[in-house]
Design a protein around this motif. Sequence first.
Motif, PDB file in Angstrom:
ATOM      1  N   PRO A 319       0.806  -1.230   0.000  1.00 21.09           N
ATOM      2  CA  PRO A 319       0.000   0.000   0.000  1.00 21.09           C
ATOM      3  C   PRO A 319       0.837   1.276   0.000  1.00 21.09           C
ATOM      4  N   ALA A 320       1.963   1.268   0.704  1.00 21.06           N
ATOM      5  CA  ALA A 320       2.771   2.486   0.819  1.00 21.06           C
ATOM      6  C   ALA A 320       3.357   2.914  -0.515  1.00 21.06           C
ATOM      7  N   SER A 321       3.656   1.948  -1.373  1.00 22.39           N
ATOM      8  CA  SER A 321       4.272   2.258  -2.676  1.00 22.39           C
ATOM      9  C   SER A 321       3.322   1.965  -3.830  1.00 22.39           C
ATOM     10  N   SER A 322       2.025   1.888  -3.536  1.00 27.26           N
ATOM     11  CA  SER A 322       1.076   1.446  -4.561  1.00 27.26           C
ATOM     12  C   SER A 322       1.010   2.391  -5.745  1.00 27.26           C
ATOM     13  N   ASP A 323       1.133   3.709  -5.509  1.00 31.81           N
ATOM     14  CA  ASP A 323       1.045   4.661  -6.613  1.00 31.81           C
ATOM     15  C   ASP A 323       2.124   4.404  -7.652  1.00 31.81           C
ATOM     16  N   ILE A 324       3.377   4.294  -7.184  1.00 28.22           N
ATOM     17  CA  ILE A 324       4.485   4.116  -8.122  1.00 28.22           C
ATOM     18  C   ILE A 324       4.389   2.752  -8.797  1.00 28.22           C
ATOM     19  N   HIS A 325       3.893   1.744  -8.077  1.00 30.89           N
ATOM     20  CA  HIS A 325       3.774   0.416  -8.681  1.00 30.89           C
ATOM     21  C   HIS A 325       2.636   0.360  -9.691  1.00 30.89           C
ATOM     22  N   GLN A 326       1.568   1.094  -9.453  1.00 31.35           N
ATOM     23  CA  GLN A 326       0.502   1.166 -10.453  1.00 31.35           C
ATOM     24  C   GLN A 326       1.024   1.786 -11.745  1.00 31.35           C
ATOM     25  N   SER A 327       1.892   2.788 -11.583  1.00 28.08           N
ATOM     26  CA  SER A 327       2.478   3.428 -12.751  1.00 28.08           C
ATOM     27  C   SER A 327       3.398   2.460 -13.495  1.00 28.08           C
ATOM     28  N   PHE A 328       4.228   1.726 -12.750  1.00 25.02           N
ATOM     29  CA  PHE A 328       5.123   0.769 -13.388  1.00 25.02           C
ATOM     30  C   PHE A 328       4.335  -0.350 -14.069  1.00 25.02           C
ATOM     31  N   ASN A 329       3.218  -0.753 -13.479  1.00 25.79           N
ATOM     32  CA  ASN A 329       2.413  -1.800 -14.096  1.00 25.79           C
ATOM     33  C   ASN A 329       1.824  -1.320 -15.410  1.00 25.79           C
ATOM     34  N   ASN A 330       1.436  -0.041 -15.447  1.00 27.54           N
ATOM     35  CA  ASN A 330       0.931   0.529 -16.690  1.00 27.54           C
ATOM     36  C   ASN A 330       2.031   0.606 -17.743  1.00 27.54           C
ATOM     37  N   SER A 331       3.265   0.886 -17.299  1.00 25.44           N
ATOM     38  CA  SER A 331       4.404   0.902 -18.216  1.00 25.44           C
ATOM     39  C   SER A 331       4.703  -0.510 -18.727  1.00 25.44           C
ATOM     40  N   ALA A 332       4.578  -1.492 -17.834  1.00 22.73           N
ATOM     41  CA  ALA A 332       4.806  -2.887 -18.236  1.00 22.73           C
ATOM     42  C   ALA A 332       3.837  -3.290 -19.334  1.00 22.73           C
ATOM     43  N   LEU A 333       2.618  -2.783 -19.251  1.00 23.21           N
ATOM     44  CA  LEU A 333       1.618  -3.039 -20.279  1.00 23.21           C
ATOM     45  C   LEU A 333       2.095  -2.517 -21.632  1.00 23.21           C
ATOM     46  N   GLN A 334       2.618  -1.299 -21.643  1.00 21.89           N
ATOM     47  CA  GLN A 334       3.091  -0.697 -22.892  1.00 21.89           C
ATOM     48  C   GLN A 334       4.289  -1.455 -23.463  1.00 21.89           C
ATOM     49  N   VAL A 335       5.207  -1.862 -22.584  1.00 21.62           N
ATOM     50  CA  VAL A 335       6.372  -2.631 -23.032  1.00 21.62           C
ATOM     51  C   VAL A 335       5.924  -3.966 -23.609  1.00 21.62           C
ATOM     52  N   GLY A 336       4.922  -4.583 -22.981  1.00 24.44           N
ATOM     53  CA  GLY A 336       4.402  -5.850 -23.488  1.00 24.44           C
ATOM     54  C   GLY A 336       3.833  -5.718 -24.882  1.00 24.44           C
ATOM     55  N   ILE A 337       3.115  -4.618 -25.135  1.00 26.97           N
ATOM     56  CA  ILE A 337       2.570  -4.372 -26.473  1.00 26.97           C
ATOM     57  C   ILE A 337       3.697  -4.297 -27.507  1.00 26.97           C
TER      58      ILE A 337
END
Length: 395
Positions: A319-337
């Motif tokens: 929870p403490a780092s959820s914001d930055i991890h949500q952003s990285f997960n969205n970036s992972a999506l783009q890299v996957g594409i």
Amino acid sequence: MDIRVFLLAIAAITVGLVELVVGGILPVIADDLHVSIATAGQLITIFALVYAVSGPVLLSLTAKMERKKLYLIALSVFFIGNVFTYFSPTFTLMMVARVLTAASAALVIVLSLTITARISLPEKRAKALGYIYMGISSSLVLGVPIGIVLTNAFGWRSVFLGIAILSLGSIALISKFLDEIPTGHVQPLSEQVKALGNKKIIFAHLATMFMLAGHYTVYAYFTPFLEETMQLSPYWISIFYFIFGLAAVSGGAFGGSLASKIGSTKSILFILGAFALSLFILPYMTFSTPVFLIIMVIWGALSWSLAPPQQDYIIQSDPASSDIHQSFNNSALQVGIAIGSGVGGVVYNQTGSVTVMPSVGGIIVLIAFICAAISLSIAVEKTRSRKAQKQTVYE
């Protein structure tokens, strides 16, 4: 649904339109700006690269800024970037405009996710995130045909003018209906970077990346697949794409609802397993159009179903780092594409056939399943460890 989540989803649709809309009108843009189609294609590449990198970076740099204010600033920059695109007389200036729109769009999307997570009740969070991802997927899937229609009617620049006007509408709605949202506890950038050492979440990001890579290994070359295996005409191919798009749009809501019913962890494994299976059996369903359409709809719906439970799982895990991890997960999506499109191209060049692509995509999705299983096993192991420590102290 909370009206605020609905407005955030609308904003996500608006900024999401600008990413892939270029794909359907590349020849027109290339001709107008006097560059080759291959060169014009870099407008998509630069957007994806800037989008993937800028989300986490900008989120960290603006961590102390009140969220509503930051959201409105990001939307304003996005508006300026689209106006800049509309007036760009040269390819170089349009590339600069794409950098502006990509960076601001990445920030708007990740803020939509993080704000939604904060304003939603824990038991409804996955479902609310599903609506945001339904907006994102609908913009990515429907942006291309919308762009083609507008270009044919009013010219390619009208597409970006229209997106700019839509962004003004989002600015007005967010200004009126969204309350100020404090930043809450803000970790130093050094601590946020350390959070990337969390193996549990790193494997969750890898699961997202490999799932989208497996998906785009097939989807990026779906037109030649339909031509080769089912001998479809361009008209029927467009119909199939439209049906697939409708299924994909529903995927975000399905994933969120599933997570609300059976939990995020079970949803993640179910979606990845079912998605891999749908890809493996896809080539064997071409003997019958109705049967193929059923499998295609399942494939399309599952393609955007992982994100809501995955985001909810990440929030629960750290929870403490959820914001930055949500952003990285969205970036992972783009890299996957990007990876999936590249792998599909290599497979096509090596084999000369698209019929093997679903199997390759399915194997890549199995890698995503393994990554998710590893992440979940780490989570279980940590829970057991904490229970053992408590038991020891009690004794």
